[in-house]
Design an enzyme around this catalytic site. Structure first.
Site, PDB file in Angstrom:
ATOM      1  N   LYS A  10      -1.664  -3.836 -10.473  1.00 50.69           N
ATOM      2  CA  LYS A  10      -2.213  -5.203 -10.520  1.00 50.69           C
ATOM      3  C   LYS A  10      -3.628  -5.166  -9.983  1.00 50.69           C
ATOM      4  O   LYS A  10      -3.991  -4.269  -9.216  1.00 50.69           O
ATOM      5  CB  LYS A  10      -1.382  -6.189  -9.679  1.00 50.69           C
ATOM      6  N   PRO A  94      -3.619   5.224  -8.441  1.00 47.54           N
ATOM      7  CA  PRO A  94      -4.114   5.792  -7.187  1.00 47.54           C
ATOM      8  C   PRO A  94      -3.365   5.182  -6.001  1.00 47.54           C
ATOM      9  O   PRO A  94      -2.960   4.010  -6.052  1.00 47.54           O
ATOM     10  CB  PRO A  94      -5.586   5.391  -7.163  1.00 47.54           C
ATOM     11  N   VAL A  95      -3.176   5.970  -4.950  1.00 48.91           N
ATOM     12  CA  VAL A  95      -2.376   5.540  -3.794  1.00 48.91           C
ATOM     13  C   VAL A  95      -3.256   4.838  -2.747  1.00 48.91           C
ATOM     14  O   VAL A  95      -4.411   5.204  -2.566  1.00 48.91           O
ATOM     15  CB  VAL A  95      -1.700   6.785  -3.169  1.00 48.91           C
ATOM     16  N   GLY A  98      -5.233  -0.682  -3.279  1.00 50.93           N
ATOM     17  CA  GLY A  98      -5.407  -2.133  -3.486  1.00 50.93           C
ATOM     18  C   GLY A  98      -4.894  -2.523  -4.870  1.00 50.93           C
ATOM     19  O   GLY A  98      -5.237  -3.557  -5.415  1.00 50.93           O
ATOM     20  N   LEU A  99      -4.053  -1.649  -5.449  1.00 46.34           N
ATOM     21  CA  LEU A  99      -3.530  -1.869  -6.810  1.00 46.34           C
ATOM     22  C   LEU A  99      -2.010  -2.042  -6.813  1.00 46.34           C
ATOM     23  O   LEU A  99      -1.410  -2.085  -7.882  1.00 46.34           O
ATOM     24  CB  LEU A  99      -3.912  -0.669  -7.704  1.00 46.34           C
ATOM     25  N   ALA A 100      -1.423  -2.143  -5.614  1.00 48.29           N
ATOM     26  CA  ALA A 100       0.036  -2.332  -5.445  1.00 48.29           C
ATOM     27  C   ALA A 100       0.831  -1.181  -6.056  1.00 48.29           C
ATOM     28  O   ALA A 100       1.910  -1.386  -6.626  1.00 48.29           O
ATOM     29  CB  ALA A 100       0.478  -3.667  -6.036  1.00 48.29           C
ATOM     30  N   GLY A 102       2.634   1.204  -4.723  1.00 42.40           N
ATOM     31  CA  GLY A 102       3.990   1.379  -4.188  1.00 42.40           C
ATOM     32  C   GLY A 102       4.855   0.173  -4.519  1.00 42.40           C
ATOM     33  O   GLY A 102       6.004   0.291  -4.922  1.00 42.40           O
ATOM     34  N   SER A 103       4.243  -1.015  -4.405  1.00 41.81           N
ATOM     35  CA  SER A 103       4.982  -2.272  -4.663  1.00 41.81           C
ATOM     36  C   SER A 103       5.496  -2.318  -6.100  1.00 41.81           C
ATOM     37  O   SER A 103       6.618  -2.716  -6.365  1.00 41.81           O
ATOM     38  CB  SER A 103       4.056  -3.467  -4.422  1.00 41.81           C
ATOM     39  N   THR A 104       4.673  -1.871  -7.032  1.00 39.38           N
ATOM     40  CA  THR A 104       5.079  -1.946  -8.443  1.00 39.38           C
ATOM     41  C   THR A 104       6.174  -0.931  -8.741  1.00 39.38           C
ATOM     42  O   THR A 104       7.055  -1.176  -9.563  1.00 39.38           O
ATOM     43  CB  THR A 104       3.872  -1.781  -9.384  1.00 39.38           C
ATOM     44  N   ASP A 136       3.615  -7.966  -2.108  1.00 29.84           N
ATOM     45  CA  ASP A 136       3.146  -7.852  -3.499  1.00 29.84           C
ATOM     46  C   ASP A 136       4.291  -7.583  -4.469  1.00 29.84           C
ATOM     47  O   ASP A 136       4.104  -7.635  -5.686  1.00 29.84           O
ATOM     48  CB  ASP A 136       2.157  -6.677  -3.615  1.00 29.84           C
TER      49      ASP A 136
END
Ligand SMILES: C[C@@](CO)(OP(=O)(O)O)[C@H](O)COP(=O)(O)OP(=O)(O)OC[C@H]1O[C@@H](n2ccc(N)nc2=O)[C@H](O)[C@@H]1O
Ligand SMILES: Nc1ncnc2c1ncn2[C@@H]1O[C@H](COP(=O)(O)OP(=O)(O)O)[C@@H](O)[C@H]1O
Length: 287
Positions: A10, A94-95, A98-100, A102-104, A136
């Site tokens: 995201k 990428p870990v 700021g792209l979530a 792990g959450s996704t 998230d």
């Protein structure tokens, strides 16, 4: 039984932090949308009553600290499920970016196991469970384009932005989300015009979307990781129409109306850094 579930990243088109809450979290108001950069989550049901996690990126935990593991754990603890699951994460996001990422992955496991274990839960019920894993995760359960409020669980879905390209630039810097929230100066913020962003999206006005990109976390992350600010300035110098940091960073992204414009920005940045990607803005919910 085996299933592969896509876990898209995201980006935050606007990110506003309104106030600190008694529970230690902050009330946010942010417009989030999904992009076509995704992890692939391979799920295989096991006869043994265990949860196995394997990741193709060394620096991501392959144990109970993995958010994907936690998602399977929550479902197994709540529902009468026989046997276990093996989770193989083919990481492309990428870990700590700021792209979530792990959450996704956690959201994808909730959706995949709901199916494989025939739990019959709605996306709303999965999102409620997901909130226990992270703020998230509820958005990632649905995907699409939404205004997220509360901790990030109060979602209002809106139309998808017009199709466009996203140039993502993720520097090596690592910033902790918790740290950035703690360093925010709530009294001195350039608040985004969330309403104007919503209008711009609803009327598919690309220029207005670019003009309303805003993230109140930028100053805090720029202070901790100055290279993030430099990347944003470079993208603007290269003629990007709209550029902003995603989430707590360190990823900065620019929107581009055409693929050629996106690759002009990409090639400009590639001279300075790795970690640059051109992806499509997806913006629609999971099927
Ligand atoms: C900043 C945002 C914006 O989309 O994304 P990322 O930068 O992580 O992608 C999110 O709010 C991050 O969500 P997420 O990464 O799931 O946060 P969590 O694991 O729930 O919380 C990590 C820490 O961030 C702080 N936190 C998180 C969410 C929130 N609404 N208020 C907070 O104060 C808390 O200190 C919490 O302990
Ligand atoms: N499946 C996962 N993918 C990526 N990071 C994970 C995962 N599970 C746990 N983590 C941990 O979560 C942190 C990064 O989470 P991530 O969602 O990639 O960050 P962000 O929310 O900033 O995009 C890291 O400390 C990482 O070790």
């Amino acid at each position: 039984m085996h299933k592969v579930v896509k876990a898209p990243a995201k980006i935050n088109l606007t990110l506003d932090v309104l106030r600190k809450r008694d529970d230690g979290y902050h009330d946010v108001e942010m417009v989030m949308t999904t992009v076509d950069l995704a992890d692939r989550i391979h799920l295989t049901l096991l006869a043994e009553d265990e949860i196995r996690v394997e990741v193709n990126k060394g620096h991501v935990p392959a144990n109970k600290n993995n958010l994907a593991y936690q998602a399977a754990r929550l479902l197994k603890d709540r529902y009468p499920v026989k046997g276990g699951v093996s989770i193989y994460i083919d990481k492309h996001i990428p870990v700590s970016a700021g792209l979530a990422g792990g959450s996704t992955d956690a959201a994808a496991v909730l959706r995949g196991l709901n199916d494989m274990w025939s739990l019959g839960l709605s996306l709303e019920e999965l999102a409620d469970i997901g909130l226990e894993i992270g703020s998230d995760v509820p958005f990632c359960v649905f995907g699409g384009t939404a205004v997220a409020r509360g901790r990030g669980e109060d979602l209002t879905f809106i139309s998808s932005p017009p199709p466009c390209w996203v140039v993502l630039a993720k520097p090596p810097a690592g910033v902790s989300t918790k740290d950035i929230y703690q360093r925010l100066n709530l009294d001195q913020m350039n608040h985004p015009d969330t309403e104007a962003m919503i209008q711009a999206i609803e009327t598919k006005n690309f220029k207005e979307i670019c003009n309303n990109l805003e993230n109140v976390m930028e100053p805090a992350t720029f202070e901790l990781a100055p290279e993030v600010k430099k990347i944003k300035q470079r993208l603007i110098q290269f003629g990007a129409e709209g550029t902003v940091m995603s989430g707590s960073g360190p990823t900065v992204f620019s929107l581009a109306k055409t693929e050629s414009k996106a690759y002009r920005l990409y090639n400009g940045l590639k001279g300075f850094m790795d970690g640059v990607f051109v992806v499509r803005l997806l913006g629609h919910r999971h099927e």
